[in-house]
Design an enzyme around this catalytic site. Structure first.
Site, PDB file in Angstrom:
ATOM      1  N   SER A  27      10.532  18.113  21.804  1.00  0.00           N
ATOM      2  CA  SER A  27      10.060  17.404  20.620  1.00  0.00           C
ATOM      3  C   SER A  27      11.225  17.359  19.639  1.00  0.00           C
ATOM      4  O   SER A  27      11.680  18.400  19.163  1.00  0.00           O
ATOM      5  CB  SER A  27       8.878  18.168  20.022  1.00  0.00           C
TER       6      SER A  27
ATOM      7  N   LYS B 268      10.097  13.499  23.261  1.00  0.00           N
ATOM      8  CA  LYS B 268       9.150  13.091  22.211  1.00  0.00           C
ATOM      9  C   LYS B 268       9.906  12.988  20.904  1.00  0.00           C
ATOM     10  O   LYS B 268      10.628  13.908  20.521  1.00  0.00           O
ATOM     11  CB  LYS B 268       8.035  14.134  22.147  1.00  0.00           C
TER      12      LYS B 268
ATOM     13  N   LYS C  89       9.760  12.455  16.805  1.00  0.00           N
ATOM     14  CA  LYS C  89       8.914  12.475  15.612  1.00  0.00           C
ATOM     15  C   LYS C  89       9.141  11.162  14.870  1.00  0.00           C
ATOM     16  O   LYS C  89      10.299  10.730  14.714  1.00  0.00           O
ATOM     17  CB  LYS C  89       9.304  13.658  14.720  1.00  0.00           C
TER      18      LYS C  89
ATOM     19  N   ASP D  67       5.461  10.948  18.067  1.00  0.00           N
ATOM     20  CA  ASP D  67       4.454  11.761  17.375  1.00  0.00           C
ATOM     21  C   ASP D  67       4.598  11.531  15.873  1.00  0.00           C
ATOM     22  O   ASP D  67       5.636  11.857  15.291  1.00  0.00           O
ATOM     23  CB  ASP D  67       4.678  13.247  17.715  1.00  0.00           C
TER      24      ASP D  67
ATOM     25  N   GLU E 116       1.295   9.832  19.624  1.00  0.00           N
ATOM     26  CA  GLU E 116       0.556  11.040  19.222  1.00  0.00           C
ATOM     27  C   GLU E 116       0.198  11.008  17.736  1.00  0.00           C
ATOM     28  O   GLU E 116       1.050  10.764  16.889  1.00  0.00           O
ATOM     29  CB  GLU E 116       1.433  12.261  19.544  1.00  0.00           C
TER      30      GLU E 116
ATOM     31  N   ASP F 274      -3.579  15.304  18.393  1.00  0.00           N
ATOM     32  CA  ASP F 274      -3.100  16.673  18.218  1.00  0.00           C
ATOM     33  C   ASP F 274      -3.951  17.289  17.094  1.00  0.00           C
ATOM     34  O   ASP F 274      -4.998  17.909  17.358  1.00  0.00           O
ATOM     35  CB  ASP F 274      -1.591  16.628  17.879  1.00  0.00           C
TER      36      ASP F 274
ATOM     37  N   LYS G 111      -2.946  22.670  22.046  1.00  0.00           N
ATOM     38  CA  LYS G 111      -2.227  23.872  21.606  1.00  0.00           C
ATOM     39  C   LYS G 111      -3.276  24.957  21.542  1.00  0.00           C
ATOM     40  O   LYS G 111      -4.276  24.801  20.821  1.00  0.00           O
ATOM     41  CB  LYS G 111      -1.613  23.657  20.226  1.00  0.00           C
TER      42      LYS G 111
ATOM     43  N   GLY H   1       3.379  22.389  21.205  1.00  0.00           N
ATOM     44  CA  GLY H   1       3.977  23.627  20.712  1.00  0.00           C
ATOM     45  C   GLY H   1       3.891  23.721  19.206  1.00  0.00           C
ATOM     46  O   GLY H   1       3.645  22.727  18.520  1.00  0.00           O
TER      47      GLY H   1
END
Ligand code: OSB
Ligand code: MG
Length: 402
Positions: A159, A185, A187, A213, A241, A266, A290, A318
């Site tokens: 990520s 991934k 952000k 995400d 996400e 998430d 998670k 995570g």
């Protein structure tokens, strides 16, 4: 029903909650803001035979991801979750049930529950992953024979936080892809989305697994949001996400209807019931799990079974956990329902050092070996925990079990 009664268990002689500061190498920036420091809550229990259980409550320092914070998790674990757990007996499913009276506060509950899973694995002399394989599909009943096959290694993704420039981000993408990571991934947030994702797709090629995400940073009622999402929809992403607000299931359902790319949730999924509702509403076609966010291992096993029966891709996210929290994540990922790579960068990516040893690394083929050692699977470095300690509370175990 549980397989062993609490009476047969050796007494717990120490139950403590520790807040530990981890040395973050650089700030981690996402759609909810920047995480500059990382303090985690550890739950540690020891029985009279010397078996230990460790759990991590991985709430962030601030309330910008979800309402819980490190400080609230420390208080909740100390004042409520650990005392309730100690009164419930020592079976992890019993502990999970006892903690269900607590509303929300999922990270604190999970930290406490994890310590009891770890203690049980340690007593049984088996790795956490094997214990989970014996517990899954039992309907939270007796832990028996392994009901599912286990992976010996799990696929890792990274990520990548928001950087100052696209060039910097692409350099990180190329570095990790070159290291073998199975998935990237990025952000994203309004103003940092299509350009960076398009650039990443270009350097990775069409076949690489890429996803984004947003951490809830887009406004579902703004027409500009749909425009960005439709642009992202052309990039062949594995998922988008949490584009919309943490509590906006309906908005996600409406958005998912307009997109071919699976929406992944998430922040919105904080219990098995949340996952059930999201699937029923069509709010997502991909699930980030998670264990801390959903309230623990028992809840994670329920979600695992739910996603498998609905054929919904599932993967482990995570929380920049220490090696204690990551150990639980890795063990869960060994279960067959975790069908996509996990956010599982090793400590060396985020931290100067870890509190477990040896810390895991990602192999050249982009996988992480599932520990074969009994219990947590990693050695907790007591000296590092002590040197990084912010505060500690001892919870009276009481004599009720004996
Ligand atoms: O949204 O998945 C997230 C870290 C902290 C809080 C939320 C998230 C993340 C990450 C990091 O993406 C993933 C990791 O721990 O490697
Ligand atoms: Mg996320």
């Amino acid at each position: 029903m549980s397989d062993t009664s609490a009476r047969a268990c050796p007494a717990i002689v120490l139950a403590e909650v520790l807040e530990v500061r981890l040395p973050l190498l650089k700030a981690f920036t996402t759609g909810f803001g920047t995480t500059e420091t990382r303090r985690i809550v550890l739950v540690h229990i020891v029985d009279e035979e010397g078996h230990e259980g460790w759990g991590e409550a991985a709430a962030l320092d601030h309330p910008y991801y979800l309402p819980e914070t490190t400080s609230s998790a420390f208080a909740l674990a100390t004042e409520w979750a650990l005392p309730l757990a100690l009164r419930a007996g020592q079976e992890p499913f019993e502990v999970a049930r006892a903690l269900e009276v607590i509303r929300g506060n999922t990270f604190a509950r999970a930290g406490v529950e994890s310590a009891f899973w770890c203690l049980k694995a340690s007593r049984m002399g088996c790795p956490l992953s094997e214990l989970f394989a014996r517990a899954v599909r039992t309907g939270r009943g007796a832990v028996g024979e392994a009901a599912v096959p286990l992976r010996s290694s799990i696929a890792a993704g990274e990520s990548i936080g928001m950087q100052t420039t696209i060039e910097e981000t692409i350099a990180e993408v190329e570095l990790r892809a070159g290291e073998g990571y199975r998935r990237i991934k990025l952000k994203i947030a309004p103003g940092w989305d299509l350009d960076v994702a398009t650039a990443a797709r270009r350097v990775l090629g069409e076949d690489a697994m890429l996803q984004v995400d947003a951490n809830g940073s887009y406004d579902g009622s703004d027409p500009a949001t749909l425009e960005v999402m439709e642009g992202l929809d052309e990039l062949g992403l594995a998922c988008i996400e949490q584009p919309l607000s943490w509590d906006d299931l309906l908005g996600h359902a409406k958005l998912q209807e307009r997109l071919k790319t699976p929406v992944c949730l998430d922040e919105s999924l904080r219990s098995p019931a949340d996952v059930r509702r999201a699937l029923e509403l069509g709010a997502c076609r991909n699930v980030n799990l998670k264990p801390g966010r959903v309230g623990g291992v028992a809840a994670s096993l329920d979600i695992h079974d739910l996603c498998m029966s609905h054929e919904i891709p599932l993967w482990c996210g995570g929380m920049l956990e220490s090696g204690v929290g990551r150990a639980v994540n890795i063990a869960l990922c060994a279960l067959p329902g975790f069908s996509e790579p996990a956010d599982m960068s090793p400590a060396s990516v985020f931290y100067a050092w870890d509190i477990v040893e040896p810390a895991y690394e990602v192999d050249r083929d982009g996988t992480i070996a599932v520990p074969a050692r009994a219990g947590l699977g990693f050695e907790v470095r007591a000296d590092r925990v002590a040197s990084q300690l912010v505060r500690r509370a001892v919870v009276e175990a009481g004599r009720s079990e004996r």
